[in-house]
Design a protein around this motif. Structure first.
Motif, mmCIF file in Angstrom:
data_model
loop_
_atom_site.group_PDB
_atom_site.id
_atom_site.type_symbol
_atom_site.label_atom_id
_atom_site.label_comp_id
_atom_site.label_asym_id
_atom_site.label_seq_id
_atom_site.Cartn_x
_atom_site.Cartn_y
_atom_site.Cartn_z
ATOM 1 N N ASP A 189 0.832 -1.215 0.000
ATOM 2 C CA ASP A 189 0.000 0.000 0.000
ATOM 3 C C ASP A 189 0.863 1.262 0.000
ATOM 4 O O ASP A 189 0.544 2.242 -0.668
ATOM 5 C CB ASP A 189 -0.941 0.016 1.212
ATOM 6 N N ASP A 190 1.977 1.239 0.763
ATOM 7 C CA ASP A 190 2.905 2.376 0.766
ATOM 8 C C ASP A 190 3.448 2.613 -0.635
ATOM 9 O O ASP A 190 3.544 3.747 -1.107
ATOM 10 C CB ASP A 190 4.095 2.110 1.716
ATOM 11 N N VAL A 191 3.821 1.519 -1.306
ATOM 12 C CA VAL A 191 4.374 1.602 -2.668
ATOM 13 C C VAL A 191 3.331 2.232 -3.602
ATOM 14 O O VAL A 191 3.657 3.124 -4.401
ATOM 15 C CB VAL A 191 4.799 0.206 -3.184
ATOM 16 N N ILE A 192 2.083 1.788 -3.472
ATOM 17 C CA ILE A 192 1.010 2.315 -4.335
ATOM 18 C C ILE A 192 0.796 3.808 -4.063
ATOM 19 O O ILE A 192 0.673 4.609 -4.998
ATOM 20 C CB ILE A 192 -0.295 1.512 -4.131
ATOM 21 N N GLU A 193 0.803 4.203 -2.778
ATOM 22 C CA GLU A 193 0.634 5.627 -2.434
ATOM 23 C C GLU A 193 1.743 6.481 -3.039
ATOM 24 O O GLU A 193 1.493 7.558 -3.575
ATOM 25 C CB GLU A 193 0.634 5.817 -0.910
ATOM 26 N N VAL A 194 2.982 5.987 -2.945
ATOM 27 C CA VAL A 194 4.115 6.726 -3.519
ATOM 28 C C VAL A 194 3.948 6.821 -5.038
ATOM 29 O O VAL A 194 4.140 7.886 -5.632
ATOM 30 C CB VAL A 194 5.472 6.079 -3.135
ATOM 31 N N GLU A 218 2.231 -10.632 -13.078
ATOM 32 C CA GLU A 218 1.357 -11.800 -13.270
ATOM 33 C C GLU A 218 -0.103 -11.494 -12.940
ATOM 34 O O GLU A 218 -0.989 -12.308 -13.228
ATOM 35 C CB GLU A 218 1.815 -12.953 -12.368
ATOM 36 N N GLY A 219 -0.358 -10.341 -12.295
ATOM 37 C CA GLY A 219 -1.743 -9.978 -11.988
ATOM 38 C C GLY A 219 -2.202 -10.345 -10.592
ATOM 39 O O GLY A 219 -3.381 -10.232 -10.256
ATOM 40 N N LYS A 220 -1.283 -10.778 -9.745
ATOM 41 C CA LYS A 220 -1.648 -11.207 -8.389
ATOM 42 C C LYS A 220 -2.313 -10.081 -7.579
ATOM 43 O O LYS A 220 -3.128 -10.341 -6.703
ATOM 44 C CB LYS A 220 -0.406 -11.712 -7.661
ATOM 45 N N TYR A 221 -1.944 -8.818 -7.851
ATOM 46 C CA TYR A 221 -2.465 -7.696 -7.067
ATOM 47 C C TYR A 221 -3.451 -6.837 -7.859
ATOM 48 O O TYR A 221 -3.733 -5.706 -7.487
ATOM 49 C CB TYR A 221 -1.299 -6.835 -6.551
ATOM 50 N N ASP A 222 -3.974 -7.366 -8.959
ATOM 51 C CA ASP A 222 -4.870 -6.583 -9.811
ATOM 52 C C ASP A 222 -6.078 -6.028 -9.050
ATOM 53 O O ASP A 222 -6.477 -4.892 -9.279
ATOM 54 C CB ASP A 222 -5.344 -7.398 -11.026
ATOM 55 N N ASP A 223 -6.654 -6.814 -8.128
ATOM 56 C CA ASP A 223 -7.818 -6.333 -7.372
ATOM 57 C C ASP A 223 -7.443 -5.116 -6.534
ATOM 58 O O ASP A 223 -8.146 -4.109 -6.541
ATOM 59 C CB ASP A 223 -8.380 -7.442 -6.470
ATOM 60 N N LYS A 224 -6.336 -5.210 -5.836
ATOM 61 C CA LYS A 224 -5.854 -4.094 -5.002
ATOM 62 C C LYS A 224 -5.586 -2.866 -5.880
ATOM 63 O O LYS A 224 -5.952 -1.741 -5.535
ATOM 64 C CB LYS A 224 -4.588 -4.515 -4.264
ATOM 65 N N LYS A 260 -6.873 -2.171 -8.838
ATOM 66 C CA LYS A 260 -8.135 -1.639 -9.383
ATOM 67 C C LYS A 260 -8.793 -0.696 -8.385
ATOM 68 O O LYS A 260 -9.343 0.333 -8.765
ATOM 69 C CB LYS A 260 -9.098 -2.786 -9.722
ATOM 70 N N GLN A 261 -8.731 -1.042 -7.100
ATOM 71 C CA GLN A 261 -9.324 -0.193 -6.059
ATOM 72 C C GLN A 261 -8.648 1.179 -6.028
ATOM 73 O O GLN A 261 -9.287 2.175 -5.720
ATOM 74 C CB GLN A 261 -9.184 -0.848 -4.679
ATOM 75 N N MET A 262 -7.359 1.224 -6.341
ATOM 76 C CA MET A 262 -6.597 2.476 -6.274
ATOM 77 C C MET A 262 -6.576 3.225 -7.614
ATOM 78 O O MET A 262 -6.136 4.351 -7.688
ATOM 79 C CB MET A 262 -5.157 2.187 -5.838
ATOM 80 N N GLU A 263 -7.045 2.555 -8.660
ATOM 81 C CA GLU A 263 -7.002 3.111 -10.019
ATOM 82 C C GLU A 263 -7.667 4.482 -10.096
ATOM 83 O O GLU A 263 -7.212 5.363 -10.827
ATOM 84 C CB GLU A 263 -7.695 2.119 -10.978
#
Length: 167
Positions: free
Chosen positions: A101-106, A151-157, A159-162
């Motif tokens: 989540d930190d990585v996505i926020e950055v 590989e798409g393992k975190y696609d759901d996570k 998508k929520q942040m998209e």
């Protein structure tokens, strides 16, 4: 009307009225103390982080504007990890651990300066930086997560942040 832009990289909230900034400001006829105080106020939320600042100065009227950029990816990641500096030996010496989540926020906060078109690509880019400065992500090697993101393992996570990424 003569305009001049001065670009500097400073430590947030901790600019001192000395070189290299002071001589430049003096040449433009600005009050160094006043400008430094304004920069420190504008960058106070980035305490301890390296942040780019642009001063747009009207050399005729001596009016100026302070624009604060986004801190470097390294600064943002180190702050998330509570680390002071990157590892000199990222393969063997880890300086901290952050969450995906930190990585996505950055990634979202750095969007304007990233070349990635999609959040997925941005996240992989930030994971690469995390690895290069000696951070683990979810207590694992960031490189392993890059593969899983691909590989798409975190696609759901993701998508929520998209929505935050797209706005």
């Amino acid at each position: 009307m003569a305009k001049k832009s001065v670009k500097v990289v400073v430590e947030g909230g901790n600019v001192k009225p000395g070189p290299p900034l002071a001589p430049t400001l003096s040449q433009l006829g600005l009050n160094v103390g006043e400008v430094v105080k304004k920069i420190n106020e504008a960058t106070s939320q980035f305490k301890g982080m390296t942040v780019p600042v642009t001063l747009d100065v009207d050399t005729d009227t001596k009016k100026y504007e302070v624009s604060v950029g986004v801190p470097t990816t390294t600064s943002l990641l180190l702050k998330k990890a509570g680390a002071n500096e990157p590892s000199g030996d990222p393969e063997h010496k880890k300086v901290g651990n952050i969450s995906l989540d930190d990585v996505i926020e950055v990634a979202i906060s750095k969007k304007p300066s990233l070349t990635a078109k999609e959040l997925k690509g941005a996240v992989k880019s930030i994971l690469g930086t995390a690895k290069s400065i000696g951070l683990t992500v979810e207590n694992r090697d960031p490189k392993a997560l890059v593969g899983e993101v691909s590989e798409g393992k975190y696609d759901d996570k993701l998508k929520q942040m998209e929505e935050k990424w797209s706005s």
